[in-house]
Design a protein around this motif. Structure first.
Motif, PDB file in Angstrom:
ATOM      1  N   GLN A  15      73.082  65.389 -40.608  1.00 35.31           N
ATOM      2  CA  GLN A  15      73.658  64.434 -41.551  1.00 35.31           C
ATOM      3  C   GLN A  15      72.681  63.301 -41.849  1.00 35.31           C
ATOM      4  N   LEU A  18      69.601  64.626 -43.964  1.00 36.58           N
ATOM      5  CA  LEU A  18      69.951  64.888 -45.357  1.00 36.58           C
ATOM      6  C   LEU A  18      70.271  63.594 -46.107  1.00 36.58           C
ATOM      7  N   ALA A  21      66.982  62.187 -46.963  1.00 39.87           N
ATOM      8  CA  ALA A  21      66.360  62.994 -48.011  1.00 39.87           C
ATOM      9  C   ALA A  21      66.964  62.678 -49.377  1.00 39.87           C
ATOM     10  N   PHE A  87      69.398  68.884 -52.094  1.00 38.31           N
ATOM     11  CA  PHE A  87      69.797  68.018 -50.971  1.00 38.31           C
ATOM     12  C   PHE A  87      71.253  67.574 -51.090  1.00 38.31           C
ATOM     13  N   LEU A  90      73.562  70.469 -49.853  1.00 34.91           N
ATOM     14  CA  LEU A  90      73.516  70.613 -48.394  1.00 34.91           C
ATOM     15  C   LEU A  90      74.185  69.431 -47.706  1.00 34.91           C
ATOM     16  N   GLY A  91      74.004  68.230 -48.273  1.00 36.05           N
ATOM     17  CA  GLY A  91      74.613  67.048 -47.676  1.00 36.05           C
ATOM     18  C   GLY A  91      76.125  67.074 -47.751  1.00 36.05           C
TER      19      GLY A  91
END
Length: 202
Positions: A15, A18, A21, A87, A90-91
């Motif tokens: 967590q 990401l 990112a 990103f 995925l986050g």
């Protein structure tokens, strides 16, 4: 308990990574928006020269000649937002397993694109473009697709390893049951007594 704590720590680290990112990508996008037209054009020409040189080394001089600064700028827009979409998906995926989580990356990507084009209005030599917003959103969708494919691959690999592990467990259990059945069969057999008449004959 140790396994649960370890998974929680890994989850928390993912967590954090990401989040950094996503924040870094958005800052990078906005920092490019805050450049003046001359600065932005200079960066695009530098990238254009590098790509043209690379294409010539690879034996594609015609492609190098067709590469323009405009193409580089639009490709840069697309790549920036592809990275953001990747990103973002995925986050947000870390917070929910439901399919509707796809709407959040799309909305956040659109918000970033609108802010990006709005920021450019306040810098000399820059302007806002609806075409750029569409290119940005295409990049976000491409990033979402790449992230989804990656997640499906990871899930398939995980399922394969779980099935393989379960098959090994079932084989070991089957072998154990067969051994127990063999031991029970041997123990259930009557003891073998020698015939006394046979001993007398000997």
């Amino acid at each position: 308990m140790d396994s649960i704590n370890r998974n929680y720590r890994i989850y928390s680290v993912l967590q954090f990574v990401l989040a950094v990112a996503i924040f870094g990508t958005v800052c990078f996008i906005f920092s490019n928006s805050m450049r003046t037209g001359a600065d932005s054009s200079g960066m695009s020409r530098a990238v254009q020269d590098f790509l043209q040189s690379l294409l010539r080394r690879l034996g594609h001089p015609a492609a190098a000649a067709r590469l323009t600064e405009h193409m580089v700028r639009k490709a840069a827009h697309f790549c920036e937002y592809t990275m953001e979409g990747f990103f973002l998906l995925l986050g947000t995926r870390l917070f929910t397993h439901k399919l509707r989580f796809l709407s959040w990356p799309v909305l956040l990507g659109l918000l970033t694109a609108l802010c990006d084009e709005t920021i450019q209005l306040f810098y000399a030599g820059r302007g806002s473009s609806v075409t750029d917003v569409w290119i940005d959103m295409a990049g976000v969708v491409c990033g979402l697709f790449v992230a989804l494919v990656l997640l499906l691959i990871v899930r398939a690999i995980g399922a394969f390893h779980r099935i393989k592990k379960e098959n090994r467990r079932l084989r070991a259990e089957r072998e154990r049951l067969l051994r127990e059945q063999e031991e029970d069969r041997i123990s259930a057999q009557p003891p073998h007594h020698e015939n006394p008449n046979r001993r007398e004959l000997l």
